[in-house]
Scaffold this motif. Sequence first.
Motif, PDB file in Angstrom:
ATOM      1  N   LEU A  88       0.308  -1.360  -0.371  1.00 18.42           N
ATOM      2  CA  LEU A  88      -0.010  -0.209  -0.308  1.00 18.42           C
ATOM      3  C   LEU A  88       0.802   1.260   0.157  1.00 18.42           C
ATOM      4  O   LEU A  88       0.905   2.212  -1.150  1.00 18.42           O
ATOM      5  CB  LEU A  88      -1.176  -0.018   1.650  1.00 18.42           C
ATOM      6  CG  LEU A  88      -1.780   1.374   1.512  1.00 18.42           C
ATOM      7  CD1 LEU A  88      -2.427   1.351   0.532  1.00 18.42           C
ATOM      8  CD2 LEU A  88      -2.669   1.181   2.777  1.00 18.42           C
ATOM      9  N   PHE A  89       1.970   1.410   0.473  1.00 20.65           N
ATOM     10  CA  PHE A  89       2.780   2.265   0.618  1.00 20.65           C
ATOM     11  C   PHE A  89       4.188   1.844   1.396  1.00 20.65           C
ATOM     12  O   PHE A  89       4.644   1.263   2.323  1.00 20.65           O
ATOM     13  CB  PHE A  89       2.279   3.433   1.904  1.00 20.65           C
ATOM     14  CG  PHE A  89       2.202   3.628   2.790  1.00 20.65           C
ATOM     15  CD1 PHE A  89       3.334   3.725   3.380  1.00 20.65           C
ATOM     16  CD2 PHE A  89       0.532   3.010   3.399  1.00 20.65           C
ATOM     17  CE1 PHE A  89       3.051   3.467   5.463  1.00 20.65           C
ATOM     18  CE2 PHE A  89       0.680   3.206   4.741  1.00 20.65           C
ATOM     19  CZ  PHE A  89       1.210   3.365   5.539  1.00 20.65           C
ATOM     20  N   HIS A  94       3.763   7.114  11.103  1.00 17.30           N
ATOM     21  CA  HIS A  94       4.658   6.694  10.309  1.00 17.30           C
ATOM     22  C   HIS A  94       4.667   7.704   9.339  1.00 17.30           C
ATOM     23  O   HIS A  94       4.156   8.985   9.439  1.00 17.30           O
ATOM     24  CB  HIS A  94       4.262   5.449   9.705  1.00 17.30           C
ATOM     25  CG  HIS A  94       2.895   5.829   8.731  1.00 17.30           C
ATOM     26  ND1 HIS A  94       1.643   5.757   8.875  1.00 17.30           N
ATOM     27  CD2 HIS A  94       2.629   6.332   7.676  1.00 17.30           C
ATOM     28  CE1 HIS A  94       0.716   5.186   8.524  1.00 17.30           C
ATOM     29  NE2 HIS A  94       1.435   6.464   7.325  1.00 17.30           N
ATOM     30  N   THR A  99       4.721   8.670   4.954  1.00 17.88           N
ATOM     31  CA  THR A  99       5.137   7.891   4.270  1.00 17.88           C
ATOM     32  C   THR A  99       5.783   8.325   3.209  1.00 17.88           C
ATOM     33  O   THR A  99       6.193  10.255   2.745  1.00 17.88           O
ATOM     34  CB  THR A  99       3.776   7.915   3.204  1.00 17.88           C
ATOM     35  OG1 THR A  99       2.494   7.831   4.485  1.00 17.88           O
ATOM     36  CG2 THR A  99       3.519   7.076   2.104  1.00 17.88           C
ATOM     37  N   PHE A 151       3.700   6.445  -1.485  1.00 20.74           N
ATOM     38  CA  PHE A 151       2.041   5.742  -1.748  1.00 20.74           C
ATOM     39  C   PHE A 151       1.914   5.130  -3.088  1.00 20.74           C
ATOM     40  O   PHE A 151       1.906   5.316  -4.144  1.00 20.74           O
ATOM     41  CB  PHE A 151       0.882   6.754  -1.542  1.00 20.74           C
ATOM     42  CG  PHE A 151      -0.437   6.231  -1.567  1.00 20.74           C
ATOM     43  CD1 PHE A 151      -0.583   5.610  -0.661  1.00 20.74           C
ATOM     44  CD2 PHE A 151      -1.808   6.567  -2.623  1.00 20.74           C
ATOM     45  CE1 PHE A 151      -2.079   5.406  -0.429  1.00 20.74           C
ATOM     46  CE2 PHE A 151      -2.468   5.789  -2.172  1.00 20.74           C
ATOM     47  CZ  PHE A 151      -3.616   5.003  -1.431  1.00 20.74           C
ATOM     48  N   ARG A 161       6.404  18.498   2.036  1.00 20.02           N
ATOM     49  CA  ARG A 161       5.918  17.206   1.765  1.00 20.02           C
ATOM     50  C   ARG A 161       5.344  16.204   3.430  1.00 20.02           C
ATOM     51  O   ARG A 161       4.290  15.756   3.529  1.00 20.02           O
ATOM     52  CB  ARG A 161       4.992  16.366   0.861  1.00 20.02           C
ATOM     53  CG  ARG A 161       3.743  16.241   1.238  1.00 20.02           C
ATOM     54  CD  ARG A 161       3.128  15.701  -0.271  1.00 20.02           C
ATOM     55  NE  ARG A 161       1.957  15.399  -0.572  1.00 20.02           N
ATOM     56  CZ  ARG A 161       0.570  14.992  -1.465  1.00 20.02           C
ATOM     57  NH1 ARG A 161       0.971  15.820  -2.263  1.00 20.02           N
ATOM     58  NH2 ARG A 161      -0.238  14.445  -1.349  1.00 20.02           N
ATOM     59  N   HIS A 218       5.874  14.143   6.290  1.00 24.94           N
ATOM     60  CA  HIS A 218       5.183  14.293   7.393  1.00 24.94           C
ATOM     61  C   HIS A 218       4.596  13.139   8.393  1.00 24.94           C
ATOM     62  O   HIS A 218       4.790  12.083   7.344  1.00 24.94           O
ATOM     63  CB  HIS A 218       3.601  15.742   7.517  1.00 24.94           C
ATOM     64  CG  HIS A 218       2.945  14.329   6.683  1.00 24.94           C
ATOM     65  ND1 HIS A 218       2.906  14.598   5.547  1.00 24.94           N
ATOM     66  CD2 HIS A 218       1.171  13.707   6.951  1.00 24.94           C
ATOM     67  CE1 HIS A 218       1.709  13.183   4.727  1.00 24.94           C
ATOM     68  NE2 HIS A 218       1.170  13.177   6.014  1.00 24.94           N
ATOM     69  N   THR A 252       0.815  11.780  10.375  1.00 25.03           N
ATOM     70  CA  THR A 252      -0.172  12.410  10.490  1.00 25.03           C
ATOM     71  C   THR A 252      -0.368  11.504  12.144  1.00 25.03           C
ATOM     72  O   THR A 252      -0.284  10.847  12.355  1.00 25.03           O
ATOM     73  CB  THR A 252      -1.643  11.395   9.741  1.00 25.03           C
ATOM     74  OG1 THR A 252      -1.221  12.129   8.388  1.00 25.03           O
ATOM     75  CG2 THR A 252      -2.466  12.099   9.782  1.00 25.03           C
ATOM     76  N   ALA A 280      -6.069  11.149   5.892  1.00 23.52           N
ATOM     77  CA  ALA A 280      -5.065  11.385   6.309  1.00 23.52           C
ATOM     78  C   ALA A 280      -4.095  11.673   4.952  1.00 23.52           C
ATOM     79  O   ALA A 280      -3.318  12.605   5.110  1.00 23.52           O
ATOM     80  CB  ALA A 280      -3.953   9.421   6.396  1.00 23.52           C
ATOM     81  N   VAL A 281      -4.583  11.263   3.814  1.00 22.56           N
ATOM     82  CA  VAL A 281      -3.777  11.765   2.573  1.00 22.56           C
ATOM     83  C   VAL A 281      -3.957  13.249   3.188  1.00 22.56           C
ATOM     84  O   VAL A 281      -3.172  14.340   2.294  1.00 22.56           O
ATOM     85  CB  VAL A 281      -3.776  11.002   1.206  1.00 22.56           C
ATOM     86  CG1 VAL A 281      -5.394  12.012   0.895  1.00 22.56           C
ATOM     87  CG2 VAL A 281      -3.660  11.720   0.144  1.00 22.56           C
ATOM     88  N   THR A 313      -3.407  15.556   5.197  1.00 23.05           N
ATOM     89  CA  THR A 313      -1.965  16.313   5.635  1.00 23.05           C
ATOM     90  C   THR A 313      -1.092  17.073   5.256  1.00 23.05           C
ATOM     91  O   THR A 313      -0.745  17.920   4.922  1.00 23.05           O
ATOM     92  CB  THR A 313      -1.127  14.823   6.785  1.00 23.05           C
ATOM     93  OG1 THR A 313      -2.435  14.591   7.547  1.00 23.05           O
ATOM     94  CG2 THR A 313      -0.764  15.763   7.520  1.00 23.05           C
TER      95      THR A 313
HETATM   96  P1  2AM Z   1      -0.762  10.098   5.383  1.00 26.37           P
HETATM   97  O1  2AM Z   1       1.339   9.652   5.020  1.00 26.37           O
HETATM   98  O2  2AM Z   1      -0.599  11.787   5.376  1.00 26.37           O
HETATM   99  O3  2AM Z   1      -0.866  10.074   6.820  1.00 26.37           O
HETATM  100  C1  2AM Z   1      -1.867   4.790   4.099  1.00 26.37           C
HETATM  101  O4  2AM Z   1      -3.106   5.436   3.167  1.00 26.37           O
HETATM  102  C2  2AM Z   1      -1.329   5.591   4.153  1.00 26.37           C
HETATM  103  O5  2AM Z   1      -0.647   6.092   2.733  1.00 26.37           O
HETATM  104  C3  2AM Z   1      -1.582   6.852   4.331  1.00 26.37           C
HETATM  105  O6  2AM Z   1      -0.821   7.217   5.611  1.00 26.37           O
HETATM  106  C4  2AM Z   1      -1.699   8.035   3.735  1.00 26.37           C
HETATM  107  O7  2AM Z   1      -1.777   9.682   4.120  1.00 26.37           O
HETATM  108  C5  2AM Z   1      -0.858   7.889   2.998  1.00 26.37           C
HETATM  109  N1  2AM Z   1      -1.785   8.022   1.759  1.00 26.37           N
HETATM  110  C6  2AM Z   1      -3.108   8.000   1.052  1.00 26.37           C
HETATM  111  N2  2AM Z   1      -2.980   8.393   0.044  1.00 26.37           N
HETATM  112  C7  2AM Z   1      -2.296   8.671  -0.250  1.00 26.37           C
HETATM  113  C8  2AM Z   1      -1.600   9.444  -2.442  1.00 26.37           C
HETATM  114  N3  2AM Z   1      -2.791  10.130  -2.816  1.00 26.37           N
HETATM  115  N4  2AM Z   1      -0.502  10.092  -1.304  1.00 26.37           N
HETATM  116  C9  2AM Z   1      -0.171  10.407  -0.628  1.00 26.37           C
HETATM  117  N5  2AM Z   1       0.371   9.898   0.554  1.00 26.37           N
HETATM  118  C10 2AM Z   1      -0.928   8.989   0.246  1.00 26.37           C
END
Ligand code: 2AM
Length: 223
Positions: free
Chosen positions: A10-11, A69, A71, A74, A153, A155, A157, A166-167, A169
């Motif tokens: 997922l990421f 965490h 990220t 993603f 960017r 960070h 969350t 969360a995205v 943030t």
């Molecule tokens: P975050 O990094 O701000 O917390 C799973 O959904 C993780 O991936 C979350 O931590 C989320 O935000 C991040 N995330 C979700 N969608 C995203 C996107 N389109 N682009 C970047 N990060 C994303």
Amino acid sequence: TKPKEPELPLFFGWFLLPEEEERIKCATMDFLKTLDTLEAFKEHISEFTGEAEKEVDLEQYFQNPLHLHCTTKFCDYGKAEGAKEYAELQVVKESLAKSDELSVTALIVTPRIFGARVALTETQMKLWPEGEDKEGVAPALLPSVEALPMGSRAHVTLGCSAGVEAVQTGLDLLEILALQKEGKEGTQVEMDLGTLSYLSEGRWFLTLREPITADTTFSSFSD
Ligand code: 2AM
């Protein structure tokens, strides 16, 4: 038959160690508790509640994410652009399961999210995908975002209000940084942790006097 491609997560990101997570949650919750008692904050309360006289308990207002965490990429299990290329980078493969220390330099609060700004080191920047800062940014904000240094960017969350993903943030952080660059900072309040500034529409930015560091592990995550 062709060998099966390895599945993409997922990421990818830096995950705070459990004991660090507790320490950061406590420190940042203390900030939230103080913020909603400040006169400066109360003056703009309607930006959180929709009503001028209503009170807000910020600790209840934001829901905690599961694992804290930062990220880096993603991937959306391979659906996101550049996911495969990122997973195949030598630096990504070499960094997996390695420890690293993150430095938090500011905290942000908006009606949507509560987050921590992370200042990446030069080494950590190697894991930051090119072009990731502008991913999903509104066209109107793009020029300002492109003018910010890469990795702006980054960070963690710390919480989202009901119905917010969360995205948000990262997007709110970029908006705040763009406003700061234009010199659009309003009220400033000195707090124990640092200087708090208001940036219109319920946006608050606390520049920490001393950065908060946190030990992490670089890893991928799949639900
Ligand atoms: P975050 O990094 O701000 O917390 C799973 O959904 C993780 O991936 C979350 O931590 C989320 O935000 C991040 N995330 C979700 N969608 C995203 C996107 N389109 N682009 C970047 N990060 C994303």
